[in-house]
Design a protein around this motif. Structure first.
Motif, mmCIF file in Angstrom:
data_model
loop_
_atom_site.group_PDB
_atom_site.id
_atom_site.type_symbol
_atom_site.label_atom_id
_atom_site.label_comp_id
_atom_site.label_asym_id
_atom_site.label_seq_id
_atom_site.Cartn_x
_atom_site.Cartn_y
_atom_site.Cartn_z
ATOM 1 N N TYR A 146 -32.833 16.780 -38.918
ATOM 2 C CA TYR A 146 -34.060 17.033 -38.926
ATOM 3 C C TYR A 146 -34.957 16.397 -37.687
ATOM 4 O O TYR A 146 -35.731 16.536 -37.022
ATOM 5 C CB TYR A 146 -35.056 16.655 -40.388
ATOM 6 N N LEU A 147 -34.455 14.894 -37.456
ATOM 7 C CA LEU A 147 -34.670 14.201 -36.622
ATOM 8 C C LEU A 147 -34.687 14.910 -35.069
ATOM 9 O O LEU A 147 -35.275 14.874 -34.228
ATOM 10 C CB LEU A 147 -34.100 12.992 -36.512
ATOM 11 N N ASP A 148 -33.139 15.443 -34.867
ATOM 12 C CA ASP A 148 -32.894 16.256 -33.641
ATOM 13 C C ASP A 148 -34.045 17.265 -33.552
ATOM 14 O O ASP A 148 -34.285 17.614 -32.358
ATOM 15 C CB ASP A 148 -31.529 16.785 -33.844
ATOM 16 N N MET A 149 -34.113 18.365 -34.608
ATOM 17 C CA MET A 149 -35.091 19.111 -34.536
ATOM 18 C C MET A 149 -36.666 18.827 -34.311
ATOM 19 O O MET A 149 -37.319 19.374 -33.294
ATOM 20 C CB MET A 149 -35.019 20.034 -35.742
ATOM 21 N N GLN A 150 -36.924 17.822 -34.797
ATOM 22 C CA GLN A 150 -38.222 17.117 -34.408
ATOM 23 C C GLN A 150 -38.407 16.848 -33.165
ATOM 24 O O GLN A 150 -39.576 17.211 -32.529
ATOM 25 C CB GLN A 150 -38.692 16.009 -35.518
ATOM 26 N N ALA A 151 -37.431 16.046 -32.421
ATOM 27 C CA ALA A 151 -37.455 15.861 -31.257
ATOM 28 C C ALA A 151 -37.537 16.998 -30.203
ATOM 29 O O ALA A 151 -38.225 17.063 -29.111
ATOM 30 C CB ALA A 151 -36.125 14.838 -30.796
ATOM 31 N N ALA A 152 -36.639 18.062 -30.574
ATOM 32 C CA ALA A 152 -36.782 19.234 -29.752
ATOM 33 C C ALA A 152 -38.070 19.967 -29.908
ATOM 34 O O ALA A 152 -38.704 20.283 -28.878
ATOM 35 C CB ALA A 152 -35.461 20.246 -30.228
ATOM 36 N N ILE A 153 -38.558 20.237 -31.042
ATOM 37 C CA ILE A 153 -39.853 20.742 -31.215
ATOM 38 C C ILE A 153 -41.090 19.863 -30.312
ATOM 39 O O ILE A 153 -41.863 20.390 -29.784
ATOM 40 C CB ILE A 153 -40.381 20.742 -32.461
ATOM 41 N N LYS A 154 -41.058 18.529 -30.390
ATOM 42 C CA LYS A 154 -42.042 17.878 -29.523
ATOM 43 C C LYS A 154 -41.627 17.798 -27.941
ATOM 44 O O LYS A 154 -42.802 18.037 -27.592
ATOM 45 C CB LYS A 154 -41.846 16.233 -29.973
ATOM 46 N N GLN A 155 -40.674 18.022 -27.555
ATOM 47 C CA GLN A 155 -40.188 18.462 -26.229
ATOM 48 C C GLN A 155 -41.039 19.859 -25.809
ATOM 49 O O GLN A 155 -41.834 19.603 -24.757
ATOM 50 C CB GLN A 155 -38.634 18.544 -26.104
ATOM 51 N N LEU A 156 -40.844 20.854 -26.564
ATOM 52 C CA LEU A 156 -41.496 22.069 -26.401
ATOM 53 C C LEU A 156 -42.924 22.112 -26.464
ATOM 54 O O LEU A 156 -43.708 22.528 -25.678
ATOM 55 C CB LEU A 156 -40.906 23.025 -27.143
ATOM 56 N N LEU A 157 -43.571 21.339 -27.402
ATOM 57 C CA LEU A 157 -44.778 21.183 -27.641
ATOM 58 C C LEU A 157 -45.498 20.505 -26.391
ATOM 59 O O LEU A 157 -46.612 20.978 -25.891
ATOM 60 C CB LEU A 157 -45.230 20.787 -29.059
ATOM 61 N N ASP A 158 -44.818 19.599 -25.992
ATOM 62 C CA ASP A 158 -45.354 18.829 -24.834
ATOM 63 C C ASP A 158 -45.536 19.676 -23.659
ATOM 64 O O ASP A 158 -46.034 19.247 -22.617
ATOM 65 C CB ASP A 158 -44.338 17.440 -24.886
ATOM 66 N N THR A 159 -44.618 20.591 -23.451
ATOM 67 C CA THR A 159 -44.603 21.268 -22.198
ATOM 68 C C THR A 159 -45.869 22.203 -21.910
ATOM 69 O O THR A 159 -46.274 22.649 -21.009
ATOM 70 C CB THR A 159 -43.470 22.342 -22.102
ATOM 71 N N LYS A 160 -46.701 22.186 -23.032
ATOM 72 C CA LYS A 160 -47.767 22.934 -23.072
ATOM 73 C C LYS A 160 -47.518 24.556 -22.407
ATOM 74 O O LYS A 160 -48.140 24.699 -21.124
ATOM 75 C CB LYS A 160 -49.093 22.327 -22.311
ATOM 76 N N LEU A 161 -47.048 25.214 -22.892
ATOM 77 C CA LEU A 161 -46.814 26.611 -22.507
ATOM 78 C C LEU A 161 -48.097 27.591 -22.258
ATOM 79 O O LEU A 161 -48.852 27.235 -23.156
ATOM 80 C CB LEU A 161 -45.868 27.331 -23.130
ATOM 81 N N VAL A 162 -48.376 27.854 -21.262
ATOM 82 C CA VAL A 162 -49.689 28.510 -21.175
ATOM 83 C C VAL A 162 -49.562 29.930 -20.410
ATOM 84 O O VAL A 162 -48.542 30.194 -19.678
ATOM 85 C CB VAL A 162 -50.804 27.871 -20.051
#
Length: 672
Positions: free
Chosen positions: A81-97
């Motif tokens: 879950y920690l690995d997944m949470q870190a991966a989710i944060k990476q993608l959220l931080d990219t701010k896809l537009v």
């Protein structure tokens, strides 16, 4: 399957879902930790980005709940879950537009790169330059959407950037399309992207073909596909030869400069395990244009949303991603991504802003109109003017952004810097570049060579030295001009201290950092000195008074401390940076004497490669928004130097090429 085990390149038609993007990040971490993974995704439906962002937000909430349960049950464990949470944060931080063109995401500390191309798929593929290094061809493709058809034209454009043994996996391919895919040289397979990532290192030169497809002669297939691919690549190279994209030779890459451009280039090259040596004329980084305490970051938009406007949006997003990833890794970079509020200061400027925001259906994350009350609420001080808000903008400390890029580069690769190295001339001898440092400036010696220190040889040299860009004989005619800018430092006090967003009008004003605001900046062409100027300090105050007449907080702007910083930014006429091969202007002008103002001269310039200094490259002309444009320009140049697929389309590369001012005229038969 991919001989270079350090690099694996995959392509995908159709943006699946957030879970698949997360699986790419996690599988690279766990299955291919020593491999740099490139994934290129092509999606025609821009609304897919909103779907991905919503899924990521939902997954973040769901994963947090699962992690809490895992902590409650000690026998279960929470590592996944920690690995997944870190991966989710990476993608959220990219701010896809949802913007057109390529968005590059650099994940897993530079080990995983995802390029998202939004827009017509055939057009996106057509406008990608084939890589100079065959090792950068794509090794496999995954067709993941029944909404994206693989017609013959698309298949051949995919083949243009693919290796001869590339796989193609699709659940949405007809028998006719399968035949066309095989003729284009693809090996059809049932492997999914997850299968390939998890077992890719075990695959050899081929994979089992689908047995239900009609057989095609392997020999004929191979001959046709390779001939056609070579023809496509050559035709593209011929079309683009006046904007050459040559790679660097093997060996240490020398970079002259000490600011945003040079250090971010060093970081992008370090992520590719290149050896880099920076030569900085000052005692440390950021002593020139990148030394301001705060620099605004926001896009330059145009009503037509043309190539330059699109590049600025891509640059904004890339710089944000660099910033957030460096901060997450522990580097200290003062910043506030608090947005930028843009208002007019007279009828003309208000009309221009209105034309820009009205001309396009801009993504709300890029820009949106705000009312006067909304502007006041965003700024937390009385604005009372309608305007445009850039939500993803803000301010960054350029010196700390510069230092962090270098520190990260030096941490992961052989990257070093030599300070107090005033390089006064450069010289090429037998294909190698040598740098000459003035070691005894002002000694009065009659023999200049007695005061020089020689550095080299280097097969590759990059000029990224800001306002010194045109100081060398080889670069003196580059079309960039130095403009002095004085930025005033204002104490944070009273109402002014409440400011919560960057203001942009007739000048700019930042929220406070360390009890100081920045405002300015002056704009003086070809400055004679860099001394503090009281008149420019007063002009900076007047710009704010003019922009926000009658506002009480303007009275809090105190310039009596005479605190300011002066720098010179190099500005191009078209406001686009310069990156790429250095033009050989002497040879170009010599050829121009014989080839001008005739139909034959047009054909000469169209049919012959543009003259360049081999091994010499340019990265500069960043203007007053170098934080927005510089890091992406550095990443693109690093990709070019390493023979990779450059994350910019051909129109953008032509716009940014140092040759552009001359070649635009020459290939149209116009006078220089």
């Amino acid at each position: 399957m991919y001989p270079d085990k350090k690099k694996l390149s995959l392509g995908q038609i159709g943006l699946c879902d957030a879970q698949q993007l997360l699986s790419v990040i996690l599988l690279q971490q766990k299955s291919l930790p020593d491999t740099r993974l490139y994934v290129k995704i092509f999606e025609s439906d821009c609304s897919a980005v909103e779907r991905i962002n919503l899924q990521l937000a939902a997954l973040q909430t769901q994963n947090q709940e699962c992690e809490e349960l895992a902590h409650a049950d000690l026998s279960f464990g929470s590592g996944s879950y920690l690995d997944m949470q870190a991966a989710i944060k990476q993608l959220l931080d990219t701010k896809l537009v949802a913007i057109p063109g390529c968005q590059r995401l650099i994940l897993n500390q530079g080990r995983c790169l995802i390029d998202l191309y939004l827009g017509d798929i055939h057009s996106s593929l057509t406008n990608i330059l084939a890589p100079a290094d065959p090792a950068s061809y794509l090794h496999a493709w995954f067709h993941t959407s029944d909404q994206q058809s693989l017609d013959e034209q698309v298949l051949w454009q995919m083949a243009k950037v693919s290796s001869n043994t590339a796989l193609l996996s699709s659940s949405y391919i007809s028998q006719q399309q399968a035949n066309l895919a095989q003729i284009a040289g693809f090996t059809l397979t049932d492997l999914t992207s997850a299968d390939f990532l998890s077992t890719g290192s075990l695959l050899e030169a081929s994979a089992p073909e689908k047995t239900d497809l009609p057989p095609v002669s392997a020999k004929l297939n191979n001959e046709i596909s390779q001939q056609e691919r070579r023809a496509l690549r050559q035709a593209q190279a011929n079309e683009f030869q006046h904007y050459p994209q040559l790679p660097a030779k093997e060996g240490t890459i020398a970079v002259i400069g000490g600011g945003i451009a040079s250090t971010h280039l060093a970081l992008s090259l370090a992520e590719r395990n290149k050896t880099v040596q920076i030569f900085c004329q000052d005692a440390g980084f950021s002593q020139q244009a990148s030394g301001n305490k705060q620099g605004a970051i926001y896009p330059l938009l145009t009503p037509d949303n043309g190539t330059l406007s699109q590049y600025f949006q891509q640059g904004l997003l890339f710089s944000r991603r660099r910033l957030t990833s460096l901060v997450d890794e522990g580097f200290n970079i003062a910043n506030q991504l608090c947005g930028v509020l843009h208002t007019g200061h007279d009828e003309r400027s208000r009309g221009r802003i209105n034309r820009i925001i009205s001309a396009q259906a801009w993504p709300k994350e890029i820009a949106h109109r705000v009312s006067a009350p909304e502007a006041t609420s965003l700024a937390s001080i009385d604005i009372d003017q309608e305007g445009v808000f850039y939500p993803l903008g803000g301010w960054i400390s350029p010196p700390e952004f510069t230092q962090a890029a270098f520190d990260k580069a030096a941490k992961i690769a052989d990257v070093s810097a030599l300070f107090n190295a005033n390089i006064t001339r450069i010289e090429q001898n037998e294909g190698q570049w040598y740098l000459y440092q003035d070691s005894c400036s002002g000694s009065g010696s009659e023999n200049d060579s007695d005061n020089e220190v020689k550095h080299g040889p280097f097969s590759t040299l990059v000029l990224a030295n800001g306002h010194g860009l045109t100081q060398f004989e080889q670069s003196k005619l580059l079309p960039a001009t130095g403009f002095r800018g004085q930025v005033s430092h204002i104490p944070a006090r009273n109402e002014l201290a409440k400011l919560t967003t960057v203001l942009c009008s007739h000048g700019y004003l930042t929220p406070s950092n360390d009890q100081l605001h920045c405002t300015g900046a002056s704009y003086v062409k070809n400055p004679q000195d860099l001394d503090y100027c009281p008149n420019e300090q007063l002009d900076n105050l007047k710009k704010m008074q003019h922009s926000f007449e009658g506002k009480t907080w303007v009275d809090d702007i105190d310039i009596t401390g005479h605190s300011a910083r002066v720098g010179v930014r190099m500005v191009t006429r078209d406001h686009a940076p310069m990156l790429g091969c250095a033009p050989d202007t002497d040879l170009m002008l010599e050829n121009y004497k014989q080839h001008q103002h005739t139909k034959a001269s047009i054909q000469f310039w169209k049919n012959n490669p543009a003259p360049i200094h081999h091994g010499l490259f340019i990265l500069g002309g960043l203007g007053s928004r170098g934080i927005t444009t510089g890091p992406l320009a550095a990443e693109a140049l690093a990709a070019q130097l390493c023979g990779e697929i450059i994350p910019l389309d051909m129109a953008t590369l032509a716009l940014l090429n140092p040759n552009r001012m001359w070649m635009r005229k020459l290939i149209k038969g116009k006078a220089l």
